[in-house]
Design a protein around this motif. Structure first.
Motif, mmCIF file in Angstrom:
data_model
loop_
_atom_site.group_PDB
_atom_site.id
_atom_site.type_symbol
_atom_site.label_atom_id
_atom_site.label_comp_id
_atom_site.label_asym_id
_atom_site.label_seq_id
_atom_site.Cartn_x
_atom_site.Cartn_y
_atom_site.Cartn_z
ATOM 1 N N UNK A 1 0.810 -1.230 0.000
ATOM 2 C CA UNK A 1 0.000 0.000 0.000
ATOM 3 C C UNK A 1 0.841 1.276 0.000
ATOM 4 N N UNK A 2 1.993 1.250 0.660
ATOM 5 C CA UNK A 2 2.851 2.436 0.693
ATOM 6 C C UNK A 2 3.358 2.760 -0.706
ATOM 7 N N UNK A 3 3.766 1.757 -1.465
ATOM 8 C CA UNK A 3 4.244 1.975 -2.829
ATOM 9 C C UNK A 3 3.119 2.505 -3.716
ATOM 10 N N UNK A 4 1.936 1.957 -3.573
ATOM 11 C CA UNK A 4 0.800 2.409 -4.382
ATOM 12 C C UNK A 4 0.454 3.862 -4.067
ATOM 13 N N UNK A 5 0.413 4.208 -2.785
ATOM 14 C CA UNK A 5 0.118 5.591 -2.388
ATOM 15 C C UNK A 5 1.212 6.522 -2.883
ATOM 16 N N UNK A 6 2.473 6.102 -2.796
ATOM 17 C CA UNK A 6 3.583 6.937 -3.256
ATOM 18 C C UNK A 6 3.475 7.190 -4.765
ATOM 19 N N UNK A 7 3.137 6.164 -5.541
ATOM 20 C CA UNK A 7 2.996 6.328 -6.979
ATOM 21 C C UNK A 7 1.807 7.245 -7.319
ATOM 22 N N UNK A 8 0.715 7.115 -6.598
ATOM 23 C CA UNK A 8 -0.423 8.006 -6.821
ATOM 24 C C UNK A 8 -0.066 9.452 -6.492
ATOM 25 N N UNK A 9 0.674 9.656 -5.410
ATOM 26 C CA UNK A 9 1.115 10.994 -5.032
ATOM 27 C C UNK A 9 1.979 11.605 -6.126
ATOM 28 N N UNK A 10 2.939 10.836 -6.660
ATOM 29 C CA UNK A 10 3.793 11.338 -7.734
ATOM 30 C C UNK A 10 2.999 11.629 -8.992
ATOM 31 N N UNK A 11 2.002 10.812 -9.269
ATOM 32 C CA UNK A 11 1.162 11.022 -10.457
ATOM 33 C C UNK A 11 0.384 12.324 -10.335
ATOM 34 N N UNK A 12 -0.184 12.565 -9.155
ATOM 35 C CA UNK A 12 -0.994 13.759 -8.943
ATOM 36 C C UNK A 12 -0.116 15.006 -8.848
ATOM 37 N N UNK A 13 0.950 14.916 -8.079
ATOM 38 C CA UNK A 13 1.770 16.088 -7.802
ATOM 39 C C UNK A 13 2.665 16.488 -8.984
ATOM 40 N N UNK A 14 3.334 15.504 -9.596
ATOM 41 C CA UNK A 14 4.325 15.810 -10.608
ATOM 42 C C UNK A 14 3.950 15.361 -12.012
ATOM 43 N N UNK A 15 2.897 14.573 -12.155
ATOM 44 C CA UNK A 15 2.471 14.111 -13.464
ATOM 45 C C UNK A 15 3.268 12.957 -14.022
ATOM 46 N N UNK A 16 4.035 12.269 -13.167
ATOM 47 C CA UNK A 16 4.802 11.111 -13.633
ATOM 48 C C UNK A 16 3.872 9.971 -14.006
ATOM 49 N N UNK A 17 4.363 9.078 -14.865
ATOM 50 C CA UNK A 17 3.603 7.892 -15.206
ATOM 51 C C UNK A 17 3.584 6.937 -14.018
ATOM 52 N N UNK A 18 2.563 6.127 -13.933
ATOM 53 C CA UNK A 18 2.428 5.184 -12.821
ATOM 54 C C UNK A 18 3.454 4.046 -12.909
#
Length: 47
Positions: A28-45
């Protein structure tokens, strides 16, 4: 049961519990971190 067999069983059980706890917490920590990066910086998942 002798003491050596009990120690081996305890070490094996503890190893299983720790690895299961690591997976339970880290996924769950990795999934939340990837979602945060997607929302904040626009990185791909998938990076």
């Amino acid at each position: 049961m002798n003491i050596g067999m009990m120690i081996i069983c305890a070490v094996g059980g503890l190893t299983g519990v720790l690895s299961a706890a690591y997976l339970l917490i880290s996924m769950p920590v990795v999934i939340v971190w990837k979602l945060y990066r997607k929302i904040r910086f626009g990185y791909a998942m998938y990076q």
